[in-house]
Motif scaffolding. Sequence first.
Motif, PDB file in Angstrom:
ATOM      1  N   UNK A 125       0.596  -1.186   0.034  1.00 29.76           N
ATOM      2  CA  UNK A 125      -0.189   0.208  -0.068  1.00 29.76           C
ATOM      3  C   UNK A 125       1.052   1.304  -0.072  1.00 29.76           C
ATOM      4  N   UNK A 126       2.009   1.227   0.697  1.00 28.19           N
ATOM      5  CA  UNK A 126       3.014   2.408   0.537  1.00 28.19           C
ATOM      6  C   UNK A 126       3.993   2.426  -0.716  1.00 28.19           C
ATOM      7  N   UNK A 127       3.566   1.387  -1.711  1.00 32.59           N
ATOM      8  CA  UNK A 127       4.191   1.680  -2.933  1.00 32.59           C
ATOM      9  C   UNK A 127       5.404   0.807  -3.149  1.00 32.59           C
ATOM     10  N   UNK A 128       5.629  -0.128  -2.221  1.00 32.11           N
ATOM     11  CA  UNK A 128       6.798  -0.894  -2.451  1.00 32.11           C
ATOM     12  C   UNK A 128       6.476  -2.116  -3.578  1.00 32.11           C
ATOM     13  N   UNK A 129       7.029  -2.632  -4.371  1.00 25.14           N
ATOM     14  CA  UNK A 129       6.947  -3.542  -5.417  1.00 25.14           C
ATOM     15  C   UNK A 129       6.588  -4.971  -4.552  1.00 25.14           C
ATOM     16  N   UNK A 130       5.382  -5.592  -5.168  1.00 24.46           N
ATOM     17  CA  UNK A 130       5.080  -6.887  -4.458  1.00 24.46           C
ATOM     18  C   UNK A 130       6.214  -7.893  -4.686  1.00 24.46           C
ATOM     19  N   UNK A 131       7.029  -7.827  -5.915  1.00 28.26           N
ATOM     20  CA  UNK A 131       7.667  -8.673  -6.138  1.00 28.26           C
ATOM     21  C   UNK A 131       9.005  -8.606  -5.330  1.00 28.26           C
ATOM     22  N   UNK A 184       8.875 -13.634  -9.032  1.00 32.10           N
ATOM     23  CA  UNK A 184       8.068 -13.424 -10.128  1.00 32.10           C
ATOM     24  C   UNK A 184       6.686 -13.826 -10.253  1.00 32.10           C
ATOM     25  N   UNK A 185       6.082 -14.298  -9.037  1.00 28.32           N
ATOM     26  CA  UNK A 185       4.893 -14.828  -8.810  1.00 28.32           C
ATOM     27  C   UNK A 185       4.392 -15.174  -7.272  1.00 28.32           C
ATOM     28  N   UNK A 186       3.320 -14.730  -6.918  1.00 30.62           N
ATOM     29  CA  UNK A 186       2.892 -14.752  -5.623  1.00 30.62           C
ATOM     30  C   UNK A 186       2.435 -16.341  -5.216  1.00 30.62           C
TER      31      UNK A 186
END
Length: 205
Positions: A125-131, A184-186
């Motif tokens: 939510x703070x803008x960090x990339x999920x990957x 590369x994938x959750x």
Amino acid sequence: MSLLRKILIASAMMMPAALMTGTAASADPGRFMEMNTVVKAPIGHKQFCRDYAWACPKERYEPVVVRLDEARWQELIDINTEVNRRVRPMTDEDLFGEAERWTYPVEGYGDCEEYVLEKQRVLVEAGWPRSALLITVAKDVKNSGHAVLTVRTDHGDVILDNQIEAVLPWYSTPYRYIKRQSASSTVVWTGISDTRVTTVSSVSR
């Protein structure tokens, strides 16, 4: 003082505690965990993805390594500290009457997975990339299962944990790392080759 030096100082300050618990880093463990082949996802994470499909997008994406500057380093520390203080520890057995259940904190309570999932959610939510924010499974010094959040940065893999307040390089924590989400994938998980030197008592009981 450079950011890398601050990270190394934080690591050095915590190292005596790590050594006392029976885990020591090898001479050169590398800044990044060494990843192996694809492995099965934890049962708890599969259940979490059924319950929170929006948090487990199935599309693949290009892995990102976050470039840490002073502001982002401080944000990591602040979010780790805030979640650790906001969430109070309680086992899944006490919360849900189940041995294992992955979810977000319930009325301010949770075990290690709830801490990890909440930190991941807040950082996204703070803008960090999920990957770059990867749920990671390890064995603690009692050989019990434990979950932490690995953050992939240009200074290496760092760990957000509910048992250790400091944000540390992965090799300075007293855990044996087993597997983590793919970058590369959750929904894909990868085994970790953790070849650091450990005492027999910390991994074989």
